[in-house]
Design a protein around this motif. Structure first.
Motif, PDB file in Angstrom:
ATOM      1  N   SER A 171     -60.755  37.872 -19.926  1.00  0.00           N
ATOM      2  CA  SER A 171     -61.349  36.808 -20.731  1.00  0.00           C
ATOM      3  C   SER A 171     -60.255  36.151 -21.561  1.00  0.00           C
ATOM      4  O   SER A 171     -59.563  36.831 -22.329  1.00  0.00           O
ATOM      5  CB  SER A 171     -62.422  37.398 -21.654  1.00  0.00           C
ATOM      6  N   VAL A 172     -60.111  34.844 -21.418  1.00  0.00           N
ATOM      7  CA  VAL A 172     -59.118  34.106 -22.198  1.00  0.00           C
ATOM      8  C   VAL A 172     -59.432  34.219 -23.690  1.00  0.00           C
ATOM      9  O   VAL A 172     -58.537  34.415 -24.504  1.00  0.00           O
ATOM     10  CB  VAL A 172     -59.057  32.633 -21.745  1.00  0.00           C
ATOM     11  N   ASP A 173     -60.697  34.129 -24.048  1.00  0.00           N
ATOM     12  CA  ASP A 173     -61.072  34.225 -25.460  1.00  0.00           C
ATOM     13  C   ASP A 173     -60.699  35.586 -26.033  1.00  0.00           C
ATOM     14  O   ASP A 173     -60.123  35.674 -27.118  1.00  0.00           O
ATOM     15  CB  ASP A 173     -62.571  33.968 -25.650  1.00  0.00           C
ATOM     16  N   ASP A 174     -61.023  36.668 -25.307  1.00  0.00           N
ATOM     17  CA  ASP A 174     -60.699  38.015 -25.778  1.00  0.00           C
ATOM     18  C   ASP A 174     -59.189  38.216 -25.856  1.00  0.00           C
ATOM     19  O   ASP A 174     -58.696  38.844 -26.790  1.00  0.00           O
ATOM     20  CB  ASP A 174     -61.315  39.077 -24.862  1.00  0.00           C
ATOM     21  N   ALA A 175     -58.462  37.685 -24.902  1.00  0.00           N
ATOM     22  CA  ALA A 175     -57.002  37.823 -24.908  1.00  0.00           C
ATOM     23  C   ALA A 175     -56.404  37.064 -26.086  1.00  0.00           C
ATOM     24  O   ALA A 175     -55.477  37.562 -26.744  1.00  0.00           O
ATOM     25  CB  ALA A 175     -56.410  37.311 -23.592  1.00  0.00           C
ATOM     26  N   HIS A 176     -56.929  35.888 -26.368  1.00  0.00           N
ATOM     27  CA  HIS A 176     -56.443  35.116 -27.523  1.00  0.00           C
ATOM     28  C   HIS A 176     -56.675  35.902 -28.814  1.00  0.00           C
ATOM     29  O   HIS A 176     -55.794  35.988 -29.670  1.00  0.00           O
ATOM     30  CB  HIS A 176     -57.110  33.744 -27.570  1.00  0.00           C
ATOM     31  N   VAL A 177     -57.844  36.507 -28.956  1.00  0.00           N
ATOM     32  CA  VAL A 177     -58.144  37.318 -30.138  1.00  0.00           C
ATOM     33  C   VAL A 177     -57.195  38.510 -30.205  1.00  0.00           C
ATOM     34  O   VAL A 177     -56.605  38.793 -31.259  1.00  0.00           O
ATOM     35  CB  VAL A 177     -59.621  37.786 -30.127  1.00  0.00           C
ATOM     36  N   GLY A 223     -52.730  24.416 -25.726  1.00  0.00           N
ATOM     37  CA  GLY A 223     -53.789  23.723 -25.008  1.00  0.00           C
ATOM     38  C   GLY A 223     -54.730  24.723 -24.378  1.00  0.00           C
ATOM     39  O   GLY A 223     -54.483  25.923 -24.369  1.00  0.00           O
ATOM     40  N   ARG A 224     -55.806  24.204 -23.805  1.00  0.00           N
ATOM     41  CA  ARG A 224     -56.841  25.078 -23.279  1.00  0.00           C
ATOM     42  C   ARG A 224     -57.554  24.382 -22.148  1.00  0.00           C
ATOM     43  O   ARG A 224     -57.775  23.169 -22.185  1.00  0.00           O
ATOM     44  CB  ARG A 224     -57.809  25.390 -24.431  1.00  0.00           C
ATOM     45  N   SER A 225     -57.887  25.139 -21.108  1.00  0.00           N
ATOM     46  CA  SER A 225     -58.779  24.663 -20.065  1.00  0.00           C
ATOM     47  C   SER A 225     -59.889  25.703 -19.948  1.00  0.00           C
ATOM     48  O   SER A 225     -59.919  26.667 -20.712  1.00  0.00           O
ATOM     49  CB  SER A 225     -58.031  24.480 -18.739  1.00  0.00           C
ATOM     50  N   ASP A 276     -47.974  28.612 -27.434  1.00  0.00           N
ATOM     51  CA  ASP A 276     -46.608  28.133 -27.663  1.00  0.00           C
ATOM     52  C   ASP A 276     -45.670  29.232 -28.133  1.00  0.00           C
ATOM     53  O   ASP A 276     -46.052  30.087 -28.937  1.00  0.00           O
ATOM     54  CB  ASP A 276     -46.603  27.024 -28.716  1.00  0.00           C
ATOM     55  N   ILE A 277     -44.436  29.169 -27.639  1.00  0.00           N
ATOM     56  CA  ILE A 277     -43.327  29.998 -28.115  1.00  0.00           C
ATOM     57  C   ILE A 277     -42.147  29.038 -28.274  1.00  0.00           C
ATOM     58  O   ILE A 277     -41.185  29.080 -27.520  1.00  0.00           O
ATOM     59  CB  ILE A 277     -42.972  31.132 -27.130  1.00  0.00           C
ATOM     60  N   GLY A 278     -42.255  28.128 -29.224  1.00  0.00           N
ATOM     61  CA  GLY A 278     -41.212  27.116 -29.389  1.00  0.00           C
ATOM     62  C   GLY A 278     -41.198  26.174 -28.213  1.00  0.00           C
ATOM     63  O   GLY A 278     -42.149  25.435 -27.978  1.00  0.00           O
ATOM     64  N   ASP A 279     -40.117  26.216 -27.422  1.00  0.00           N
ATOM     65  CA  ASP A 279     -39.985  25.335 -26.266  1.00  0.00           C
ATOM     66  C   ASP A 279     -40.446  26.000 -24.967  1.00  0.00           C
ATOM     67  O   ASP A 279     -40.187  25.498 -23.881  1.00  0.00           O
ATOM     68  CB  ASP A 279     -38.532  24.849 -26.135  1.00  0.00           C
ATOM     69  N   GLN A 280     -41.120  27.126 -25.063  1.00  0.00           N
ATOM     70  CA  GLN A 280     -41.670  27.840 -23.916  1.00  0.00           C
ATOM     71  C   GLN A 280     -43.127  28.163 -24.218  1.00  0.00           C
ATOM     72  O   GLN A 280     -43.622  27.864 -25.292  1.00  0.00           O
ATOM     73  CB  GLN A 280     -40.878  29.141 -23.684  1.00  0.00           C
ATOM     74  N   PHE A 281     -43.819  28.805 -23.265  1.00  0.00           N
ATOM     75  CA  PHE A 281     -45.198  29.201 -23.550  1.00  0.00           C
ATOM     76  C   PHE A 281     -45.635  30.336 -22.642  1.00  0.00           C
ATOM     77  O   PHE A 281     -44.991  30.647 -21.647  1.00  0.00           O
ATOM     78  CB  PHE A 281     -46.157  28.015 -23.458  1.00  0.00           C
ATOM     79  N   ILE A 282     -46.727  30.969 -23.045  1.00  0.00           N
ATOM     80  CA  ILE A 282     -47.408  31.969 -22.227  1.00  0.00           C
ATOM     81  C   ILE A 282     -48.734  31.358 -21.821  1.00  0.00           C
ATOM     82  O   ILE A 282     -49.429  30.760 -22.653  1.00  0.00           O
ATOM     83  CB  ILE A 282     -47.662  33.268 -23.012  1.00  0.00           C
ATOM     84  N   ALA A 283     -49.081  31.507 -20.556  1.00  0.00           N
ATOM     85  CA  ALA A 283     -50.382  31.056 -20.073  1.00  0.00           C
ATOM     86  C   ALA A 283     -51.271  32.280 -19.900  1.00  0.00           C
ATOM     87  O   ALA A 283     -50.914  33.210 -19.174  1.00  0.00           O
ATOM     88  CB  ALA A 283     -50.224  30.322 -18.741  1.00  0.00           C
ATOM     89  N   LEU A 284     -52.390  32.308 -20.589  1.00  0.00           N
ATOM     90  CA  LEU A 284     -53.379  33.360 -20.400  1.00  0.00           C
ATOM     91  C   LEU A 284     -54.342  32.856 -19.335  1.00  0.00           C
ATOM     92  O   LEU A 284     -55.000  31.841 -19.534  1.00  0.00           O
ATOM     93  CB  LEU A 284     -54.113  33.655 -21.707  1.00  0.00           C
ATOM     94  N   ALA A 285     -54.369  33.548 -18.202  1.00  0.00           N
ATOM     95  CA  ALA A 285     -55.158  33.086 -17.058  1.00  0.00           C
ATOM     96  C   ALA A 285     -56.326  34.039 -16.809  1.00  0.00           C
ATOM     97  O   ALA A 285     -56.118  35.235 -16.585  1.00  0.00           O
ATOM     98  CB  ALA A 285     -54.269  33.011 -15.815  1.00  0.00           C
ATOM     99  N   GLU A 286     -57.534  33.508 -16.865  1.00  0.00           N
ATOM    100  CA  GLU A 286     -58.729  34.320 -16.696  1.00  0.00           C
ATOM    101  C   GLU A 286     -58.889  34.738 -15.240  1.00  0.00           C
ATOM    102  O   GLU A 286     -58.786  33.920 -14.334  1.00  0.00           O
ATOM    103  CB  GLU A 286     -59.948  33.525 -17.153  1.00  0.00           C
ATOM    104  N   GLY A 287     -59.139  36.045 -15.028  1.00  0.00           N
ATOM    105  CA  GLY A 287     -59.371  36.567 -13.689  1.00  0.00           C
ATOM    106  C   GLY A 287     -58.303  37.548 -13.257  1.00  0.00           C
ATOM    107  O   GLY A 287     -57.366  37.164 -12.558  1.00  0.00           O
ATOM    108  N   ARG A 288     -58.417  38.781 -13.669  1.00  0.00           N
ATOM    109  CA  ARG A 288     -57.441  39.822 -13.302  1.00  0.00           C
ATOM    110  C   ARG A 288     -57.657  40.187 -11.837  1.00  0.00           C
ATOM    111  O   ARG A 288     -58.764  40.513 -11.429  1.00  0.00           O
ATOM    112  CB  ARG A 288     -57.626  41.041 -14.205  1.00  0.00           C
ATOM    113  N   THR A 289     -56.590  40.138 -11.023  1.00  0.00           N
ATOM    114  CA  THR A 289     -56.725  40.402  -9.580  1.00  0.00           C
ATOM    115  C   THR A 289     -55.906  41.588  -9.105  1.00  0.00           C
ATOM    116  O   THR A 289     -55.949  41.914  -7.926  1.00  0.00           O
ATOM    117  CB  THR A 289     -56.272  39.164  -8.758  1.00  0.00           C
TER     118      THR A 289
END
Length: 143
Positions: free
Chosen positions: A16-22, A34-36, A43-56
């Motif tokens: 869950s993106v929401d749970d991961a953000h928390v 941003g969010r979809s 954000d990590i300055g000029d880089q970022f982490i994408a939290l992607a819903e759906g563990r495979t």
């Protein structure tokens, strides 16, 4: 041949993106880029982490990624306060609730460097490399 310049982002699979953000907000001071519907971009300055819903895939034990922080000991305290089990060993490693293995290192102790204007924009202009890290950078012609 092209040369690698850096890493733009890393995508972490979570249930869950929401749970991961928390969860990650309990440990780190986060800024949402941003969010979809199924992704959140941290954000990590000029880089970022994408939290992607759906563990495979199954939990990661050996495969990991490293995060650079401004204060490793403050991170340790935040992990402990959040009840996160810190992995055995010399470093500061933990497994998030979705099985992602995270290794935490202090900016001052590693070669990884942000441009001065990026550090300034992040409010980290006083962050100084250790003598060991400065020596490593000098030996590579990167100081």
């Amino acid at each position: 041949m092209p040369r690698l310049v850096g890493i733009n982002h890393v995508a972490l699979e979570v249930e869950s993106v929401d749970d991961a953000h928390v969860f990650y907000s309990l440990i780190f001071d986060l800024e949402l880029r941003g969010r979809s519907s199924r992704m959140a971009f941290i954000d990590i300055g000029d880089q970022f982490i994408a939290l992607a819903e759906g563990r495979t895939q199954p939990p990661d034990r050996h495969r990991h990624f490293g995060l650079v922080v401004d204060d490793k000991e403050a991170t340790r305290k935040a992990l402990e306060a959040a009840g996160v089990e810190i992995q055995q060993g010399r470093g500061l490693d933990f497994i998030d609730p979705w099985g992602n293995h995270v290794q935490v290192v202090d900016y001052r102790d590693v070669q990884f460097s942000k441009a001065p204007q990026v550090l300034r924009g992040m409010g980290l202009e006083g962050l100084v490399k250790s003598d060991r890290a400065q020596t490593e950078l000098r030996e590579k012609g990167l100081s």
